[in-house]
Design a protein around this motif. Structure first.
Motif, PDB file in Angstrom:
ATOM      1  N   GLU A  44      -7.226 -19.828 -13.687  1.00 46.67           N
ATOM      2  CA  GLU A  44      -6.669 -19.579 -12.033  1.00 46.67           C
ATOM      3  C   GLU A  44      -5.396 -18.599 -12.262  1.00 46.67           C
ATOM      4  OE1 GLU A  44      -5.864 -23.073  -8.999  1.00 46.67           O
ATOM      5  OE2 GLU A  44      -3.630 -22.540  -9.698  1.00 46.67           O
ATOM      6  N   VAL A  45      -6.011 -17.549 -11.544  1.00 47.50           N
ATOM      7  CA  VAL A  45      -4.974 -16.235 -11.189  1.00 47.50           C
ATOM      8  C   VAL A  45      -3.980 -16.132  -9.873  1.00 47.50           C
ATOM      9  CG1 VAL A  45      -4.328 -13.879 -11.141  1.00 47.50           C
ATOM     10  CG2 VAL A  45      -6.421 -14.775 -12.394  1.00 47.50           C
ATOM     11  N   THR A  46      -2.440 -16.356  -9.712  1.00 49.63           N
ATOM     12  CA  THR A  46      -1.507 -16.228  -8.892  1.00 49.63           C
ATOM     13  C   THR A  46      -1.162 -15.062  -8.902  1.00 49.63           C
ATOM     14  OG1 THR A  46      -1.568 -18.894  -8.820  1.00 49.63           O
ATOM     15  CG2 THR A  46       0.200 -17.590  -7.635  1.00 49.63           C
ATOM     16  N   LEU A  47      -0.962 -14.510  -7.975  1.00 50.41           N
ATOM     17  CA  LEU A  47      -0.342 -13.126  -7.792  1.00 50.41           C
ATOM     18  C   LEU A  47       0.755 -13.386  -6.583  1.00 50.41           C
ATOM     19  CD1 LEU A  47      -3.020 -10.763  -7.167  1.00 50.41           C
ATOM     20  CD2 LEU A  47      -1.279 -10.824  -9.429  1.00 50.41           C
ATOM     21  N   ILE A  48       2.156 -13.143  -7.268  1.00 51.26           N
ATOM     22  CA  ILE A  48       3.630 -13.316  -6.325  1.00 51.26           C
ATOM     23  C   ILE A  48       3.840 -11.905  -5.844  1.00 51.26           C
ATOM     24  CG2 ILE A  48       5.733 -14.557  -5.591  1.00 51.26           C
ATOM     25  CD1 ILE A  48       4.722 -16.336  -7.667  1.00 51.26           C
ATOM     26  N   PRO A  49       4.248 -11.170  -4.676  1.00 50.02           N
ATOM     27  CA  PRO A  49       4.550  -9.845  -4.302  1.00 50.02           C
ATOM     28  C   PRO A  49       5.956 -10.288  -5.210  1.00 50.02           C
ATOM     29  CG  PRO A  49       2.941 -10.159  -2.592  1.00 50.02           C
ATOM     30  CD  PRO A  49       3.179 -11.538  -3.543  1.00 50.02           C
ATOM     31  N   ILE A  50       7.294  -9.149  -5.165  1.00 50.97           N
ATOM     32  CA  ILE A  50       8.467  -9.298  -5.742  1.00 50.97           C
ATOM     33  C   ILE A  50       8.640  -8.251  -3.795  1.00 50.97           C
ATOM     34  CG2 ILE A  50      10.002  -8.084  -6.969  1.00 50.97           C
ATOM     35  CD1 ILE A  50       8.091  -8.193  -9.266  1.00 50.97           C
ATOM     36  N   PRO A  51       9.466  -8.319  -3.886  1.00 52.86           N
ATOM     37  CA  PRO A  51       9.840  -8.458  -2.077  1.00 52.86           C
ATOM     38  C   PRO A  51      10.571  -7.238  -2.298  1.00 52.86           C
ATOM     39  CG  PRO A  51      11.008 -10.882  -2.878  1.00 52.86           C
ATOM     40  CD  PRO A  51      10.282 -10.717  -4.144  1.00 52.86           C
ATOM     41  N   SER A  52      10.596  -5.691  -1.996  1.00 52.05           N
ATOM     42  CA  SER A  52      11.053  -4.942  -1.986  1.00 52.05           C
ATOM     43  C   SER A  52      10.626  -3.792  -3.001  1.00 52.05           C
ATOM     44  CB  SER A  52      12.636  -4.802  -1.832  1.00 52.05           C
ATOM     45  OG  SER A  52      13.532  -5.639  -0.987  1.00 52.05           O
ATOM     46  N   THR A  53       9.438  -4.309  -4.001  1.00 51.63           N
ATOM     47  CA  THR A  53       8.734  -3.006  -4.521  1.00 51.63           C
ATOM     48  C   THR A  53       6.995  -3.571  -3.899  1.00 51.63           C
ATOM     49  OG1 THR A  53       8.420  -5.510  -6.174  1.00 51.63           O
ATOM     50  CG2 THR A  53      10.721  -4.073  -5.972  1.00 51.63           C
ATOM     51  N   ASP A  54       6.141  -2.839  -5.181  1.00 54.87           N
ATOM     52  CA  ASP A  54       4.826  -2.379  -4.902  1.00 54.87           C
ATOM     53  C   ASP A  54       4.350  -3.159  -6.501  1.00 54.87           C
ATOM     54  OD1 ASP A  54       5.858  -0.953  -7.027  1.00 54.87           O
ATOM     55  OD2 ASP A  54       4.107   0.686  -6.435  1.00 54.87           O
ATOM     56  N   VAL A  55       5.032  -4.306  -6.262  1.00 55.05           N
ATOM     57  CA  VAL A  55       4.576  -4.886  -8.068  1.00 55.05           C
ATOM     58  C   VAL A  55       4.635  -5.934  -7.763  1.00 55.05           C
ATOM     59  CG1 VAL A  55       5.037  -5.266 -10.054  1.00 55.05           C
ATOM     60  CG2 VAL A  55       6.095  -3.023  -9.271  1.00 55.05           C
ATOM     61  N   SER A  56       3.734  -6.934  -8.052  1.00 55.47           N
ATOM     62  CA  SER A  56       3.258  -8.686  -8.077  1.00 55.47           C
ATOM     63  C   SER A  56       3.675  -9.087  -9.580  1.00 55.47           C
ATOM     64  CB  SER A  56       2.102  -8.476  -7.361  1.00 55.47           C
ATOM     65  OG  SER A  56       2.035  -8.688  -6.044  1.00 55.47           O
TER      66      SER A  56
ATOM     67  N   SER B 220     -13.434 -12.140 -14.375  1.00 54.40           N
ATOM     68  CA  SER B 220     -13.647 -12.172 -13.184  1.00 54.40           C
ATOM     69  C   SER B 220     -13.556 -13.312 -12.223  1.00 54.40           C
ATOM     70  CB  SER B 220     -15.581 -11.714 -13.548  1.00 54.40           C
ATOM     71  OG  SER B 220     -16.167 -11.410 -11.565  1.00 54.40           O
ATOM     72  N   GLU B 221     -12.571 -12.257 -11.076  1.00 54.45           N
ATOM     73  CA  GLU B 221     -12.836 -13.829 -10.445  1.00 54.45           C
ATOM     74  C   GLU B 221     -13.678 -13.328  -8.558  1.00 54.45           C
ATOM     75  OE1 GLU B 221      -9.748 -13.374 -13.407  1.00 54.45           O
ATOM     76  OE2 GLU B 221      -9.262 -12.191 -11.671  1.00 54.45           O
ATOM     77  N   PRO B 222     -13.704 -13.775  -8.768  1.00 47.46           N
ATOM     78  CA  PRO B 222     -14.626 -13.963  -6.611  1.00 47.46           C
ATOM     79  C   PRO B 222     -12.935 -13.368  -5.441  1.00 47.46           C
ATOM     80  CG  PRO B 222     -15.515 -15.666  -7.107  1.00 47.46           C
ATOM     81  CD  PRO B 222     -14.031 -14.812  -8.410  1.00 47.46           C
ATOM     82  N   LEU B 223     -12.429 -12.741  -4.715  1.00 45.98           N
ATOM     83  CA  LEU B 223     -11.629 -12.737  -3.941  1.00 45.98           C
ATOM     84  C   LEU B 223     -11.537 -13.384  -3.551  1.00 45.98           C
ATOM     85  CD1 LEU B 223     -12.358  -8.718  -4.198  1.00 45.98           C
ATOM     86  CD2 LEU B 223     -10.615  -9.540  -5.140  1.00 45.98           C
ATOM     87  N   ASN B 224     -10.151 -13.557  -2.656  1.00 46.07           N
ATOM     88  CA  ASN B 224     -10.197 -14.536  -1.255  1.00 46.07           C
ATOM     89  C   ASN B 224      -9.092 -13.953   0.031  1.00 46.07           C
ATOM     90  OD1 ASN B 224      -8.723 -16.713   0.075  1.00 46.07           O
ATOM     91  ND2 ASN B 224      -9.334 -18.287  -1.637  1.00 46.07           N
ATOM     92  N   ALA B 225     -10.341 -14.315   0.671  1.00 47.12           N
ATOM     93  CA  ALA B 225      -9.588 -13.672   2.016  1.00 47.12           C
ATOM     94  C   ALA B 225      -8.013 -13.620   1.999  1.00 47.12           C
ATOM     95  CB  ALA B 225     -10.093 -14.052   3.911  1.00 47.12           C
ATOM     96  N   ASP B 226      -7.944 -14.711   1.960  1.00 49.32           N
ATOM     97  CA  ASP B 226      -6.142 -15.201   1.989  1.00 49.32           C
ATOM     98  C   ASP B 226      -5.576 -14.221   0.561  1.00 49.32           C
ATOM     99  OD1 ASP B 226      -3.428 -16.475   1.564  1.00 49.32           O
ATOM    100  OD2 ASP B 226      -4.303 -18.475   1.795  1.00 49.32           O
ATOM    101  N   PRO B 227      -4.639 -13.424   0.567  1.00 48.03           N
ATOM    102  CA  PRO B 227      -4.203 -13.517  -0.248  1.00 48.03           C
ATOM    103  C   PRO B 227      -3.178 -13.652  -1.320  1.00 48.03           C
ATOM    104  CG  PRO B 227      -3.107 -12.038   1.717  1.00 48.03           C
ATOM    105  CD  PRO B 227      -4.213 -12.794   1.856  1.00 48.03           C
ATOM    106  N   THR B 228      -1.929 -14.382  -0.476  1.00 46.41           N
ATOM    107  CA  THR B 228      -1.706 -15.791  -1.091  1.00 46.41           C
ATOM    108  C   THR B 228      -2.369 -16.500  -2.174  1.00 46.41           C
ATOM    109  OG1 THR B 228      -1.331 -17.204   0.785  1.00 46.41           O
ATOM    110  CG2 THR B 228       0.092 -15.621   0.549  1.00 46.41           C
ATOM    111  N   ALA B 229      -3.897 -16.710  -1.493  1.00 49.21           N
ATOM    112  CA  ALA B 229      -4.420 -18.171  -2.602  1.00 49.21           C
ATOM    113  C   ALA B 229      -4.265 -17.177  -3.955  1.00 49.21           C
ATOM    114  CB  ALA B 229      -5.353 -18.485  -1.851  1.00 49.21           C
ATOM    115  N   PRO B 230      -4.597 -18.840  -5.012  1.00 49.08           N
ATOM    116  CA  PRO B 230      -4.818 -18.424  -5.984  1.00 49.08           C
ATOM    117  C   PRO B 230      -6.402 -17.973  -6.052  1.00 49.08           C
ATOM    118  CG  PRO B 230      -3.986 -20.342  -6.055  1.00 49.08           C
ATOM    119  CD  PRO B 230      -4.457 -19.996  -4.423  1.00 49.08           C
ATOM    120  N   LEU B 231      -6.856 -16.765  -7.558  1.00 50.33           N
ATOM    121  CA  LEU B 231      -7.789 -17.011  -7.215  1.00 50.33           C
ATOM    122  C   LEU B 231      -8.702 -17.506  -8.721  1.00 50.33           C
ATOM    123  CD1 LEU B 231      -7.778 -12.483  -7.122  1.00 50.33           C
ATOM    124  CD2 LEU B 231      -8.206 -13.960  -5.332  1.00 50.33           C
TER     125      LEU B 231
END
Length: 216
Positions: A41-53, A160-171
């Motif tokens: 399970e992959v969780t991506l969390i954007p870092i505010p004011s950057t282009d990095v997660s 490999s992970e299926p993409l999720n329509a919700d960008p905040t949801a875990p892959l």
């Protein structure tokens, strides 16, 4: 003069043999092949004011080798490479010009004390035709605990992970690892009692040879 010369002849190899027996060490290498997969399970969390997660990955496989049923990769940092359209994953945020963030790492563990530690890097590409995110990378094993203390090695992986329509949801997907690691095991030096036994045996042999020589 002749007797002193013969005594010296016996004494020199005796001392040399004894010192070699006490100081000799042998290192044995145990190699562990590692070829398995984990449901992740992959969780991506954007870092505010950057282009990095920040990316956190957790995996499990009840049948993983050596009882290493759990896997986690924490504090990964990802950024889109505009030149390739791929996501680049590193574990040191300073590579993306960010300061004050913890260095990431890998850990393989189970129910016991045996663990593996390492670091990784990866690249992931978007496959919009099949609606998946596909990654490749390498895990460098840098240590461990239990029977894997001091482990080193290299594990290559794909995932490999299926993409999720919700960008905040875990892959949720799967990662496949293949490689090996090795552990050095030192054979103990001779104990003091064994060394003293050797001294006594050599001295006795020397005295017998001397007695035989003096009778001649």
């Amino acid at each position: 003069m002749l007797r002193a010369s013969k005594h010296s002849f016996w004494l020199v190899p005796t001392v040399s043999l004894l010192s070699m027996g006490i100081t000799a060490k042998v290192n044995a290498q145990t190699v562990y092949p590692f070829n398995t997969s984990y449901d992740i399970e992959v969780t991506l969390i954007p870092i505010p004011s950057t282009d990095v997660s920040r990316a956190f990955i957790y995996g499990s496989n009840p049948n993983a080798p050596y009882g290493l049923t759990n896997f986690q990769s924490i504090n990964n940092y990802s950024r889109l490479d505009p030149a390739t359209g791929n996501l680049v994953f590193v574990q040191d945020a300073t590579q993306f010009g960010l300061q004050g963030f913890p260095i990431g790492g890998e850990e393989f563990s189970g129910s016991g004390n045996d663990r593996l530690f390492g670091n990784s890097s990866a690249i992931a590409s978007f496959d919009f035709t099949n609606n998946t995110l596909n990654g490749t990378g390498v895990v460098n094993i840098t240590g461990g605990t239990g029977r894997f203390q001091g482990a080193i090695g290299t594990l290559n992986f794909t995932e490999s992970e299926p993409l999720n329509a919700d960008p905040t949801a875990p892959l949720r997907g799967k990662t496949f690892l293949k490689g090996s690691f090795q552990v050095s095991q030192k054979i103990p030096e001779p104990t003091t009692s064994m060394a003293l036994f050797g001294v006594a045996a050599i001295a006795l042999a020397f005295l017998r040879c001397r007695q035989q020589w003096e009778k001649q």
